[in-house]
Design a protein around this motif. Structure first.
Motif, PDB file in Angstrom:
ATOM      1  N   ILE A 144       0.188 -32.269   4.775  1.00 56.23           N
ATOM      2  CA  ILE A 144      -0.562 -32.781   5.925  1.00 56.23           C
ATOM      3  C   ILE A 144      -0.275 -32.000   7.197  1.00 56.23           C
ATOM      4  N   ASP A 145       0.556 -30.948   7.115  1.00 54.24           N
ATOM      5  CA  ASP A 145       0.747 -30.118   8.312  1.00 54.24           C
ATOM      6  C   ASP A 145      -0.266 -28.971   8.369  1.00 54.24           C
ATOM      7  N   TYR A 146      -0.135 -28.019   7.440  1.00 55.50           N
ATOM      8  CA  TYR A 146      -1.063 -26.889   7.510  1.00 55.50           C
ATOM      9  C   TYR A 146      -2.278 -27.068   6.608  1.00 55.50           C
ATOM     10  N   ASN A 147      -2.318 -28.169   5.862  1.00 54.26           N
ATOM     11  CA  ASN A 147      -3.521 -28.541   5.103  1.00 54.26           C
ATOM     12  C   ASN A 147      -4.128 -27.408   4.283  1.00 54.26           C
TER      13      ASN A 147
END
Ligand SMILES: Cc1cc2nc3c(=O)[nH]c(=O)nc-3n(C[C@H](O)[C@H](O)[C@H](O)COP(=O)(O)OP(=O)(O)OC[C@H]3O[C@@H](n4cnc5c(N)ncnc54)[C@H](O)[C@@H]3O)c2cc1C
Ligand SMILES: Nc1ncnc2c1ncn2[C@@H]1O[C@H](COP(=O)(O)O)[C@@H](O)[C@H]1O
Lengths: 244, 312
Positions: free
Chosen positions: A118-121
């Motif tokens: 869910i950070d760099y997706n």
């Protein structure tokens, strides 16, 4: 059955994202880090599968030492051991190349990832790893099981779902709905302190990409409100602006 | 040379494929599309309209298997010396893009939301942190695989003549699909241009009739907040947000949803956002373009009447 669970460590979902150093870096001040929510699902599912067959779950993370507290949490949830590749990843491709080394050395039957971090997706690691190892992969799984040496999955497809059977070894990525994530209990937390967490140095690879700059989304203009007694005006507005 | 993966959705090239064509065409004149299994009559013309010169159809593969698809795709890409591949970030595209990047020894970027900047190297813009930010990324390898987010790239017509060829591909798969269930007649959430979404403010699953009716009238897909799917009021596949599906429709209508940061993360890139909530302090109003403060149960019937009266 040996299962490898790839786990990324990400900012807590309530984090307000902003950038520093002329928008070249994420502002990490005050950020709490958590297990990537999808990886919590794949970890729980790996435990469910191995509890039936009596085998092991290994966590792998590519990250720096500050990830260790979060890795210990995954051990507290129930993984047997963990490996951390000591590096600050530059992109998904870097992560996948590092994990491929671990995977080759470990001869795992199943490798699980999350649908995305869910950070760099990126949603990249599962596919990259599968191709680096040249084994089958099944993305966005809502069910997973191993029966008589074959892997059974249900996955999301555009507009529906599909059930699939594959040979082992296989890589699969977890989608929401796979299971209810487990939370650590006291016994698990105590046990986690002494479970092995091996730190290995990364292999040197030629880069793929460089994150040069970040940007926050453009702030919205103030909302235009319509009268609740005359909601038809909203529809008129949407028609006028050709939104509907 | 530039190529696209022309995803074949039951014989049809959807809008996302045409967006990939527009993107590819902006990079150079010769664009090859590779499609696995035969598309319907006339579909090749759609590609020609968006600038594709050549379509290669691979026949002989019956079901989607990422490993097998990537392999046969690569055989053609390699033969045609394709260096840059554009893929729509659909479920299928997301499984394929990373594999193709490994085979091509290419830089990979997914969730790309804009045309690239090529003045200094090759820089793409991608959405990160579930829509809470964007990153500019230089793709440093000679070969590149770029997966674009549907509904981000503007379609550009560019009529050309297209040559179509068909090749037999080897069907060599280690996966067996044993069942498929599709929600027929419903618009898939990930492809919808309009989404009608509702939250806990709707009180219970029995009240979703109006939401579905509104969606039907607007040709929209339905979505919901996380608690709504957690309580099984609605299927998990409708849950949008940071831990659900990320969507980018032209219009997102949020009814009885508070607008928690995790919810907004999955929907805030929608082009126009409408919030309907009885609480004037609901955070959704800060993320919305248009809003109505009031009771959804009073507002929905008015909206339905207004929509129906505007038609015919
Ligand atoms: C790790 C984590 C991940 C999460 N991921 C997601 C995610 O991906 N997606 C997601 O949606 N949430 C997610 N959440 C949950 C999120 O924090 C919120 O709890 C959730 O979005 C709230 O859902 P809601 O707005 O439907 O319900 P509520 O917060 O209960 O809000 C209901 C709203 O309806 C309004 N309302 C009530 N009655 C009426 C009426 N009659 N008419 C009009 N309005 C009315 C109320 O004013 C209120 O604003 C996550 C949380 C965590 C901790
Ligand atoms: N640094 C990392 N270490 C270990 N696994 C990772 C890492 N980054 C990503 N992954 C795995 O890859 C999945 C998809 O991540 P991504 O491709 O970055 O969206 C995650 O859910 C993890 O399972």
């Amino acid at each position: 059955m040996k299962i490898l669970v790839c786990m990324s460590v990400v900012p807590d979902t309530t984090t307000k994202i902003n950038f520093t150093d002329n928008n070249t870096k994420l502002n990490t001040a005050g950020i709490q880090y958590i297990i990537n929510p999808y990886d919590e699902l794949s970890l729980t599912k790996a435990l469910e599968i191995t509890e039936k067959s009596g085998s092991t779950v290994t966590i792998v993370n590519v990250g720096l030492a500050d990830a260790d507290v979060v890795i210990r949490k995954a051990l507290a949830i129930g993984a047997n051991d963990a490996i951390r590749v000591n590096a600050d990843p530059t992109d998904g491709q870097y992560v996948a190349e590092q994990i491929a080394e671990i995977a080759k050395a470990g001869a795992y039957d199943m490798i699980l990832t999350g649908r995305e971090s869910i950070d760099y997706n990126g949603g990249q690691v599962a596919g990259l790893l599968a191709q680096l190892l040249d084994i089958p992969s099944v993305n966005v799984c809502t069910k997973m099981d191993v029966i008589d040496g074959k892997a059974h999955f249900e996955r999301d497809i555009d507009g529906g779902r599909e059930t699939i059977i594959t040979e082992l070894p296989v890589i699969a990525s977890a989608q929401k709905d796979l299971c209810e994530p487990r939370i650590p209990n006291m016994k698990g937390i105590m046990a986690a302190r002494t479970k092995p967490l091996t730190v290995v140095e990364p292999k040197v690879i030629e880069g793929y990409s460089v994150y040069s700059q970040f940007e926050s989304p453009v702030a919205k203009q103030a909302v235009q409100l319509f009268d609740s007694q005359n909601a038809a005006q909203l529809i008129e507005k949407l028609r006028e602006t050709k939104v509907i | 040379m530039i190529g696209i993966y022309a995803e074949n959705s039951e014989g049809i090239f959807k809008k996302a494929v045409l967006e990939a064509a527009s993107y590819a065409k902006s990079l150079g004149d010769n664009v090859t599309a590779i499609c696995i299994s035969k598309p319907n009559e006339g579909e090749a013309d759609k590609l020609a309209k968006y600038g594709i010169n050549e379509l290669v159809i691979l026949e002989g593969i019956s079901s989607f298997d990422a490993q097998n698809y990537a392999k046969v795709f690569f055989t053609v890409a390699n033969q045609k010396r394709l260096q840059t591949i554009i893929i729509a970030n659909t479920y299928e595209g997301k499984s394929l893009a990373p594999r193709i990047s490994v085979l091509l020894n290419a830089s990979l970027a997914t969730n790309v939301v804009d045309f690239p900047n090529t003045t200094n190297g090759f820089t793409v813009k991608r959405a990160v942190f579930s829509g809470k930010g964007f990153a500019y990324v230089n793709l440093t390898r000679a070969n590149k695989v770029i997966a674009i987010t549907p509904n981000s790239i503007e379609l550009k017509e560019n009529n050309t003549a297209i040559s179509v060829s068909t090749i037999n591909a080897e069907n060599n798969t280690k996966t067996t699909i044993t069942g498929t269930s599709k929600t027929v007649g419903k618009i898939p959430l990930t492809e919808a241009e309009i989404v009608v979404s509702a939250g806990r403010g709707m009180k219970g699953p029995e009240n979703w009739g109006m939401i579905e009716e509104l969606a039907l009238e607007l040709g929209a897909a339905t979505a919901c907040s996380k608690p709504v799917s957690d309580m099984h009021w609605r299927p998990h596949s409708e849950h949008v947000g940071q831990t659900g599906i990320t969507i980018k429709p032209n219009l997102y209508i949020a009814i009885g949803i508070s607008g928690a940061i995790q919810h907004l993360a999955g929907v805030s890139s929608s082009k126009v956002i409408v919030a309907i909530n009885k609480d004037p302090e609901a955070p959704f109003f800060k993320a919305a373009d248009y809003g109505i403060v009031g009771d959804a149960f009073e507002i929905l019937p008015q909206l339905l009447t207004a929509i129906k009266s505007g038609k015919n």
